[in-house]
Design an enzyme around this catalytic site. Structure first.
Site, PDB file in Angstrom:
ATOM      1  N   PHE A 142       0.823  -1.213   0.000  1.00 14.37           N
ATOM      2  CA  PHE A 142       0.000   0.000   0.000  1.00 14.37           C
ATOM      3  C   PHE A 142       0.858   1.265   0.000  1.00 14.37           C
ATOM      4  O   PHE A 142       0.334   2.368  -0.109  1.00 14.37           O
ATOM      5  CB  PHE A 142      -0.907   0.036   1.241  1.00 14.37           C
ATOM      6  CG  PHE A 142      -2.013  -0.979   1.226  1.00 14.37           C
ATOM      7  CD1 PHE A 142      -3.030  -0.908   0.293  1.00 14.37           C
ATOM      8  CD2 PHE A 142      -2.027  -2.008   2.151  1.00 14.37           C
ATOM      9  CE1 PHE A 142      -4.053  -1.844   0.287  1.00 14.37           C
ATOM     10  CE2 PHE A 142      -3.039  -2.953   2.157  1.00 14.37           C
ATOM     11  CZ  PHE A 142      -4.052  -2.865   1.213  1.00 14.37           C
ATOM     12  N   SER A 143       2.180   1.119   0.143  1.00 17.46           N
ATOM     13  CA  SER A 143       3.043   2.291   0.322  1.00 17.46           C
ATOM     14  C   SER A 143       3.005   3.274  -0.844  1.00 17.46           C
ATOM     15  O   SER A 143       2.940   4.493  -0.614  1.00 17.46           O
ATOM     16  CB  SER A 143       4.480   1.842   0.590  1.00 17.46           C
ATOM     17  OG  SER A 143       4.561   1.166   1.821  1.00 17.46           O
ATOM     18  N   THR A 147      11.056  -3.671   3.302  1.00 14.60           N
ATOM     19  CA  THR A 147      10.159  -4.585   4.003  1.00 14.60           C
ATOM     20  C   THR A 147      10.650  -6.021   3.805  1.00 14.60           C
ATOM     21  O   THR A 147      11.733  -6.254   3.279  1.00 14.60           O
ATOM     22  CB  THR A 147       8.700  -4.376   3.540  1.00 14.60           C
ATOM     23  OG1 THR A 147       7.831  -5.152   4.372  1.00 14.60           O
ATOM     24  CG2 THR A 147       8.502  -4.727   2.085  1.00 14.60           C
ATOM     25  N   LYS A 158      14.642  -6.493   5.959  1.00  9.30           N
ATOM     26  CA  LYS A 158      14.826  -5.522   7.042  1.00  9.30           C
ATOM     27  C   LYS A 158      16.150  -5.685   7.787  1.00  9.30           C
ATOM     28  O   LYS A 158      16.664  -4.708   8.344  1.00  9.30           O
ATOM     29  CB  LYS A 158      13.662  -5.607   8.035  1.00  9.30           C
ATOM     30  CG  LYS A 158      12.353  -5.045   7.491  1.00  9.30           C
ATOM     31  CD  LYS A 158      11.297  -4.985   8.577  1.00  9.30           C
ATOM     32  CE  LYS A 158      10.026  -4.328   8.083  1.00  9.30           C
ATOM     33  NZ  LYS A 158       9.026  -4.169   9.163  1.00  9.30           N
ATOM     34  N   ASN A 198      13.465  -0.273   8.326  1.00  8.03           N
ATOM     35  CA  ASN A 198      12.378  -0.241   7.337  1.00  8.03           C
ATOM     36  C   ASN A 198      12.359   1.048   6.514  1.00  8.03           C
ATOM     37  O   ASN A 198      11.533   1.204   5.624  1.00  8.03           O
ATOM     38  CB  ASN A 198      11.014  -0.475   7.999  1.00  8.03           C
ATOM     39  CG  ASN A 198      10.513   0.731   8.767  1.00  8.03           C
ATOM     40  OD1 ASN A 198      11.270   1.647   9.095  1.00  8.03           O
ATOM     41  ND2 ASN A 198       9.226   0.734   9.084  1.00  8.03           N
ATOM     42  N   ASP A 245       8.706   1.614  12.648  1.00  5.14           N
ATOM     43  CA  ASP A 245       7.627   0.804  13.230  1.00  5.14           C
ATOM     44  C   ASP A 245       7.370   1.216  14.676  1.00  5.14           C
ATOM     45  O   ASP A 245       6.219   1.385  15.090  1.00  5.14           O
ATOM     46  CB  ASP A 245       7.982  -0.685  13.171  1.00  5.14           C
ATOM     47  CG  ASP A 245       7.931  -1.244  11.761  1.00  5.14           C
ATOM     48  OD1 ASP A 245       7.142  -0.723  10.944  1.00  5.14           O
ATOM     49  OD2 ASP A 245       8.665  -2.203  11.476  1.00  5.14           O
ATOM     50  N   ALA A 270       7.092 -12.338  20.428  1.00  9.03           N
ATOM     51  CA  ALA A 270       8.518 -12.075  20.634  1.00  9.03           C
ATOM     52  C   ALA A 270       9.274 -11.997  19.311  1.00  9.03           C
ATOM     53  O   ALA A 270      10.483 -12.199  19.273  1.00  9.03           O
ATOM     54  CB  ALA A 270       9.135 -13.148  21.543  1.00  9.03           C
ATOM     55  N   GLY A 271       8.565 -11.701  18.222  1.00  8.53           N
ATOM     56  CA  GLY A 271       9.189 -11.587  16.907  1.00  8.53           C
ATOM     57  C   GLY A 271       9.675 -10.179  16.628  1.00  8.53           C
ATOM     58  O   GLY A 271       9.874  -9.361  17.540  1.00  8.53           O
ATOM     59  N   GLY A 272       9.850  -9.869  15.330  1.00  7.35           N
ATOM     60  CA  GLY A 272      10.363  -8.568  14.936  1.00  7.35           C
ATOM     61  C   GLY A 272       9.481  -7.409  15.360  1.00  7.35           C
ATOM     62  O   GLY A 272       9.968  -6.379  15.846  1.00  7.35           O
ATOM     63  N   TYR A 324      -4.146  -5.143  11.321  1.00  4.96           N
ATOM     64  CA  TYR A 324      -5.042  -4.105  10.798  1.00  4.96           C
ATOM     65  C   TYR A 324      -6.112  -4.646   9.858  1.00  4.96           C
ATOM     66  O   TYR A 324      -6.947  -3.890   9.383  1.00  4.96           O
ATOM     67  CB  TYR A 324      -4.246  -2.998  10.098  1.00  4.96           C
ATOM     68  CG  TYR A 324      -3.361  -3.450   8.962  1.00  4.96           C
ATOM     69  CD1 TYR A 324      -3.852  -3.596   7.678  1.00  4.96           C
ATOM     70  CD2 TYR A 324      -2.017  -3.732   9.183  1.00  4.96           C
ATOM     71  CE1 TYR A 324      -3.042  -4.012   6.632  1.00  4.96           C
ATOM     72  CE2 TYR A 324      -1.191  -4.142   8.151  1.00  4.96           C
ATOM     73  CZ  TYR A 324      -1.704  -4.280   6.887  1.00  4.96           C
ATOM     74  OH  TYR A 324      -0.911  -4.687   5.856  1.00  4.96           O
TER      75      TYR A 324
END
Length: 289
Positions: free
Chosen positions: A21-22, A67, A71, A92, A107, A132-134, A229
């Site tokens: 969507f960027s 992305t 990253k 990012n 982020d 506990a991820g990115g 989202y």
């Protein structure tokens, strides 16, 4: 809007990139602010990361978004790193500097700005961090930098949660983050928690799921953020609200992390609240397609 030969050019580097969507959002901001600016997608194969970074600099790009899956992989090819990006270990957003690009991570600031706009105060709060991820690492850095009183990291893999807690305690020079297996949530102290949900549980198309299905768990959460989202209201959010708490979704974080990047590329430009609201409506329409 007419793009001139003086236009500032930015883009997004990903593989694949077609879903992003960027381009829609950044070109929208440029139109709203009347900037001579263009943002385009760059589909970069995994064996061309270094060449892409050097090529972007040679082509005079003002910056790029980065992305998955790049990253971390872009970091060795950057001129400099923002302290937050260094602590999080992921980039990012790239901003052109003399001799190369400086890496940022928006982020975390995007999450903080979304929480701030929603009136969610972090300072002095006891916080739950689910995952506990990115994304959790960026959220943990925000909670630490905004002076949370304590952070309990809940994750299915407890060892990963312990690693994240240890890393953040070292980063901030104090022992305020602890780890717990998600299945042991019943052992949590009886507090009114601020929760941040950073896993993909409940994301479309698996919208009927939540990280914890026990209603009793949610009675201890006074306010929460789910970074998912789509859908706009996840099962996690619904369970928080049904237990009497307040919950916000991930759309504003998505919007604000992009705005943070846009403002880095265009110093002095601010995306005002009325433009944010237009962007929110635009994104909701796109996500409904």
């Amino acid at each position: 809007m007419i793009i001139s030969g003086k236009a500032k050019v930015c883009g997004i580097m990903a593989y694949p990139v077609e879903h992003s969507f960027s381009p829609l959002m950044h070109n929208f901001y440029a139109r709203e602010l009347g900037l001579d600016f263009a943002y385009v997608p760059f589909k970069v194969p995994e064996d061309q990361v270094e060449a892409a970074i050097k090529g972007a600099y040679a082509l005079n790009l003002a910056g790029m978004n980065i992305t998955v899956p790049y990253k971390q992989r872009v970091i060795p090819y950057l001129k400099d790193l923002d302290p937050a990006a260094r602590a999080i270990g992921a980039v990012n957003t790239l901003v052109r500097v003399e001799g190369g690009f400086k890496g940022h991570n928006t982020d975390g600031p995007g999450l903080w700005r979304a929480m701030k706009e929603a009136g969610l105060e972090i300072k002095g709060r006891d916080c739950l961090l689910i995952g506990a991820g990115g994304a959790a690492k960026a959220a943990a850095y925000v909670l630490g930098s905004q002076e949370a009183a304590s952070v309990t990291i809940l994750n299915r893999n407890e060892s990963r949660a312990r690693e994240l807690a240890l890393e953040m305690n070292r980063c901030f020079g104090k022992d305020f983050m602890t780890a717990m297996a998600l299945e042991d949530y019943k052992s949590l102290p009886d507090r009114q928690w601020l929760a941040v949900q950073t896993t993909s549980v409940g994301m479309h198309p698996h919208t009927g799921r939540a990280p914890v299905e026990d209603k009793a768990f949610y009675r201890g959460i006074s306010c929460a953020v789910d970074i998912v989202y789509t859908p706009a209201r996840t099962r996690f959010m619904a369970m928080v609200e049904e237990a009497g708490g307040r919950a916000i979704g991930g759309l504003d974080m998505l919007i604000y992390q992009g705005i943070q990047a846009f403002e880095l590329w265009n110093p002095g430009c601010l995306v005002l609240p009325e433009v944010v609201e237009k962007a929110r409506r635009l994104m909701r329409k796109e996500l409904e397609k």
